[in-house]
Design an enzyme around this catalytic site. Structure first.
Site, PDB file in Angstrom:
ATOM      1  N   ASP A  44       2.780  -7.876  -8.141  1.00  0.00           N
ATOM      2  CA  ASP A  44       1.548  -7.383  -8.755  1.00  0.00           C
ATOM      3  C   ASP A  44       1.837  -6.276  -9.773  1.00  0.00           C
ATOM      4  O   ASP A  44       2.648  -5.382  -9.511  1.00  0.00           O
ATOM      5  CB  ASP A  44       0.616  -6.843  -7.661  1.00  0.00           C
ATOM      6  CG  ASP A  44      -0.738  -6.452  -8.213  1.00  0.00           C
ATOM      7  OD1 ASP A  44      -1.431  -7.331  -8.758  1.00  0.00           O
ATOM      8  OD2 ASP A  44      -1.107  -5.266  -8.105  1.00  0.00           O
ATOM      9  N   TYR A  49      -0.207   0.642 -15.384  1.00  0.00           N
ATOM     10  CA  TYR A  49       0.836   1.247 -14.542  1.00  0.00           C
ATOM     11  C   TYR A  49       1.958   1.805 -15.426  1.00  0.00           C
ATOM     12  O   TYR A  49       2.604   1.073 -16.171  1.00  0.00           O
ATOM     13  CB  TYR A  49       1.412   0.227 -13.545  1.00  0.00           C
ATOM     14  CG  TYR A  49       0.416  -0.282 -12.512  1.00  0.00           C
ATOM     15  CD1 TYR A  49      -0.831   0.307 -12.335  1.00  0.00           C
ATOM     16  CD2 TYR A  49       0.729  -1.364 -11.688  1.00  0.00           C
ATOM     17  CE1 TYR A  49      -1.738  -0.154 -11.392  1.00  0.00           C
ATOM     18  CE2 TYR A  49      -0.173  -1.841 -10.732  1.00  0.00           C
ATOM     19  CZ  TYR A  49      -1.405  -1.229 -10.604  1.00  0.00           C
ATOM     20  OH  TYR A  49      -2.294  -1.699  -9.671  1.00  0.00           O
ATOM     21  N   ARG A 227       4.985  10.296  -2.315  1.00  0.00           N
ATOM     22  CA  ARG A 227       3.967  10.101  -3.361  1.00  0.00           C
ATOM     23  C   ARG A 227       3.081  11.326  -3.538  1.00  0.00           C
ATOM     24  O   ARG A 227       2.779  11.726  -4.653  1.00  0.00           O
ATOM     25  CB  ARG A 227       3.120   8.866  -3.024  1.00  0.00           C
ATOM     26  CG  ARG A 227       2.047   8.588  -4.033  1.00  0.00           C
ATOM     27  CD  ARG A 227       1.313   7.296  -3.755  1.00  0.00           C
ATOM     28  NE  ARG A 227       2.151   6.122  -3.956  1.00  0.00           N
ATOM     29  CZ  ARG A 227       1.721   4.870  -3.822  1.00  0.00           C
ATOM     30  NH1 ARG A 227       0.463   4.645  -3.496  1.00  0.00           N
ATOM     31  NH2 ARG A 227       2.525   3.860  -4.011  1.00  0.00           N
ATOM     32  N   ASN A 293       8.314  -2.580   6.494  1.00  0.00           N
ATOM     33  CA  ASN A 293       6.981  -3.128   6.247  1.00  0.00           C
ATOM     34  C   ASN A 293       6.942  -4.652   6.378  1.00  0.00           C
ATOM     35  O   ASN A 293       5.940  -5.225   6.830  1.00  0.00           O
ATOM     36  CB  ASN A 293       6.488  -2.694   4.857  1.00  0.00           C
ATOM     37  CG  ASN A 293       6.379  -1.181   4.740  1.00  0.00           C
ATOM     38  OD1 ASN A 293       6.504  -0.468   5.737  1.00  0.00           O
ATOM     39  ND2 ASN A 293       6.156  -0.685   3.549  1.00  0.00           N
TER      40      ASN A 293
HETATM   41  N1  LIG Z   1      -6.263  -2.998  -8.071  1.00  0.00           N
HETATM   42  C1  LIG Z   1      -6.161  -1.705  -7.911  1.00  0.00           C
HETATM   43  O1  LIG Z   1      -7.034  -0.932  -8.343  1.00  0.00           O
HETATM   44  C2  LIG Z   1      -4.956  -1.167  -7.202  1.00  0.00           C
HETATM   45  C3  LIG Z   1      -4.909   0.201  -6.844  1.00  0.00           C
HETATM   46  C4  LIG Z   1      -3.777   0.653  -6.178  1.00  0.00           C
HETATM   47  C5  LIG Z   1      -2.746  -0.223  -5.871  1.00  0.00           C
HETATM   48  N2  LIG Z   1      -2.816  -1.536  -6.261  1.00  0.00           N
HETATM   49  C6  LIG Z   1      -1.715  -2.487  -5.968  1.00  0.00           C
HETATM   50  O2  LIG Z   1      -1.384  -2.444  -4.608  1.00  0.00           O
HETATM   51  C7  LIG Z   1       0.004  -2.144  -4.456  1.00  0.00           C
HETATM   52  C8  LIG Z   1       0.226  -1.402  -3.171  1.00  0.00           C
HETATM   53  O3  LIG Z   1      -0.515  -0.178  -3.173  1.00  0.00           O
HETATM   54  P1  LIG Z   1       0.173   1.141  -2.650  1.00  0.00           P
HETATM   55  O4  LIG Z   1       1.463   1.363  -3.349  1.00  0.00           O
HETATM   56  O5  LIG Z   1      -0.843   2.212  -2.692  1.00  0.00           O
HETATM   57  O6  LIG Z   1       0.494   0.689  -1.132  1.00  0.00           O
HETATM   58  P2  LIG Z   1       0.656   1.529   0.202  1.00  0.00           P
HETATM   59  O7  LIG Z   1       1.415   0.643   1.111  1.00  0.00           O
HETATM   60  O8  LIG Z   1      -0.661   2.025   0.684  1.00  0.00           O
HETATM   61  O9  LIG Z   1       1.506   2.802  -0.193  1.00  0.00           O
HETATM   62  C9  LIG Z   1       2.849   2.622  -0.598  1.00  0.00           C
HETATM   63  C10 LIG Z   1       3.611   3.930  -0.562  1.00  0.00           C
HETATM   64  O10 LIG Z   1       3.684   4.460   0.767  1.00  0.00           O
HETATM   65  C11 LIG Z   1       4.999   4.898   1.036  1.00  0.00           C
HETATM   66  N3  LIG Z   1       5.585   4.003   2.068  1.00  0.00           N
HETATM   67  C12 LIG Z   1       5.527   2.644   2.084  1.00  0.00           C
HETATM   68  N4  LIG Z   1       6.123   2.154   3.186  1.00  0.00           N
HETATM   69  C13 LIG Z   1       6.562   3.219   3.872  1.00  0.00           C
HETATM   70  C14 LIG Z   1       7.260   3.352   5.087  1.00  0.00           C
HETATM   71  N5  LIG Z   1       7.598   2.294   5.820  1.00  0.00           N
HETATM   72  N6  LIG Z   1       7.557   4.606   5.508  1.00  0.00           N
HETATM   73  C15 LIG Z   1       7.199   5.683   4.771  1.00  0.00           C
HETATM   74  N7  LIG Z   1       6.572   5.628   3.613  1.00  0.00           N
HETATM   75  C16 LIG Z   1       6.235   4.395   3.152  1.00  0.00           C
HETATM   76  C17 LIG Z   1       5.780   4.808  -0.275  1.00  0.00           C
HETATM   77  O11 LIG Z   1       5.613   5.963  -1.087  1.00  0.00           O
HETATM   78  P3  LIG Z   1       6.627   7.196  -1.200  1.00  0.00           P
HETATM   79  O12 LIG Z   1       8.009   6.763  -0.860  1.00  0.00           O
HETATM   80  O13 LIG Z   1       6.472   7.639  -2.592  1.00  0.00           O
HETATM   81  O14 LIG Z   1       6.058   8.210  -0.263  1.00  0.00           O
HETATM   82  C18 LIG Z   1       5.068   3.706  -0.963  1.00  0.00           C
HETATM   83  O15 LIG Z   1       5.245   3.655  -2.335  1.00  0.00           O
HETATM   84  C19 LIG Z   1       0.339  -1.379  -5.747  1.00  0.00           C
HETATM   85  O16 LIG Z   1       1.699  -1.381  -6.044  1.00  0.00           O
HETATM   86  C20 LIG Z   1      -0.461  -2.151  -6.757  1.00  0.00           C
HETATM   87  O17 LIG Z   1       0.232  -3.335  -7.109  1.00  0.00           O
HETATM   88  C21 LIG Z   1      -3.906  -2.014  -6.907  1.00  0.00           C
END
Ligand SMILES: NC(=O)c1ccc[n+]([C@@H]2O[C@H](COP(=O)([O-])OP(=O)(O)OC[C@H]3O[C@@H](n4cnc5c(N)ncnc54)[C@H](OP(=O)(O)O)[C@@H]3O)[C@@H](O)[C@H]2O)c1
Length: 324
Positions: A44, A49, A227, A293
């Site tokens: 995605d 971005y 983050r 994950n």
């Molecule tokens: N359509 C929209 O408006 C919209 C909005 C937001 C996102 N999205 C899409 O959804 C995707 C996923 O969203 P998201 O990145 O917010 O997902 P998320 O799973 O809620 O957060 C991901 C972040 O959490 C941390 N993380 C993930 N797994 C971990 C683990 N096992 N242990 C510790 N920390 C962990 C990492 O950040 P750190 O290492 O930096 O802490 C990672 O980048 C995005 O990449 C994008 O493609 C779409």
């Protein structure tokens, strides 16, 4: 995916925040490789971005990997533009001009001939819905996109697009990209229920871990390499770093422990236990995070009615009128 014939892996991988800001070419190459090797077939992305740099980075990795183009799907989203404060009026929104130009730019940056999925990143009240639906239909006819969808549209806005599509015999949106996680449930479990039953929309849900809050990593403060420690993301930190939410996450750790898994894995497995979720888009900055994950698939069978009830009791976020 919804009523379409497209098969999306139940876990997918996205690049918001991470690509370019936290993850360089070599890490992105490793993470996308791990995802693909574990069955992920959807990546995605969006014009906004990292101001287009995320698409460029993903494009370089896809080119280098040289995977069979038929073996994966890739998306982009248009609405916000990529020039941030320098955006001129026609460089944002859902006009035919911007949707078409953003599509062309995404194809160039991602170095692909077509997008499998193309999303309207937000609704645009300044553009007639007929213009949006016609434009998406034309892009499909031109072979530049295969399926189109919406992101963070209301149920009423989505149904308006279906009405316009039916009126002119055009292809309607087949997928919505809403936020969905243990702390944000209303759209997926209340507002969209009727749409799931009627038009049968697919969903590519985002932030399954509430930007990491649901991993428990913020329970005792903000780790330096996370983050919420990034410059410019105070708004996100302020949204999630709230004592009420943190205390629920702390309690949820007991359930994860009893299941012999981590909070992250439990939280992602919980998302995909909802049958209306087509795919949960993972975000990960490190190999260990992604590997952890991806184990959500193994934890999923452990989420029986009793476990789900305990989770609901702790989180207290289930919409009152949820019907399943
Ligand atoms: N359509 C929209 O408006 C919209 C909005 C937001 C996102 N999205 C899409 O959804 C995707 C996923 O969203 P998201 O990145 O917010 O997902 P998320 O799973 O809620 O957060 C991901 C972040 O959490 C941390 N993380 C993930 N797994 C971990 C683990 N096992 N242990 C510790 N920390 C962990 C990492 O950040 P750190 O290492 O930096 O802490 C990672 O980048 C995005 O990449 C994008 O493609 C779409």
């Amino acid at each position: 995916m919804g009523k379409t014939g497209l098969q999306l892996s139940v876990l997918s991988y996205g690049s918001w925040v991470t690509f370019h800001k936290q993850v360089d070419d070599s890490i992105a190459d490793e993470l996308m490789g791990i995802a693909y090797d574990n069955g992920v077939n959807f990546f995605d992305n969006a014009e906004v971005y990292a101001r287009g740099e995320s698409e460029k980075l993903m494009g370089r990795v896809l080119k280098k990997k040289n995977w069979d183009r038929t073996s994966y799907t890739v998306s982009s989203k248009a609405f916000f533009g990529w020039r941030a404060k320098e955006n001129k009026p026609n460089q944002t929104g859902l006009s035919r001009k911007h949707l078409t130009e953003a599509c062309h730019e995404a194809l160039q940056r991602l170095q692909v001939d077509y997008l499998d999925l193309y999303f309207c990143h937000r609704p645009d009240k300044n553009v007639p819905i007929e213009e949006v639906v016609w434009t998406m239909n034309i892009l499909i006819q031109q072979g530049k996109i295969l399926y189109w969808g919406t992101s963070e549209w209301s149920a009423a806005e989505i149904m308006e697009a279906h009405r316009a599509a039916a009126q002119y015999g055009l292809i309607a949106p087949s997928v919505e990209q809403p936020q969905y996680n243990l702390l944000e449930r209303n759209k997926m479990e209340y507002e969209f229920l009727n749409i799931f039953r009627t038009v049968g929309m697919g969903t590519t849900i985002w932030s399954p871990l509430a930007s990491g809050l649901l991993t428990g990593k913020y329970n005792n403060g903000i780790p330096a390499d996370s983050r919420f420690a990034l410059e410019g993301f105070d708004w996100l930190k302020d949204q999630w770093m709230v004592e009420d939410k943190l205390s629920k996450v702390r309690k949820l750790a007991d359930v994860a422990n009893e299941l012999g898994t981590s909070l992250a894995t439990l939280s992602i497995a919980w998302c995909i236990s909802n049958p209306n979720v087509t795919t949960a888009i993972l975000g990960a900055t490190k190999k260990q995070q992604l590997l952890e994950n991806l184990k959500a698939i193994e934890v999923l069978p452990k989420l029986n009615a009793e476990v789900l009830q305990r989770v609901d009791d702790i989180m207290q976020t289930r919409p009152r009128q949820a019907e399943y």
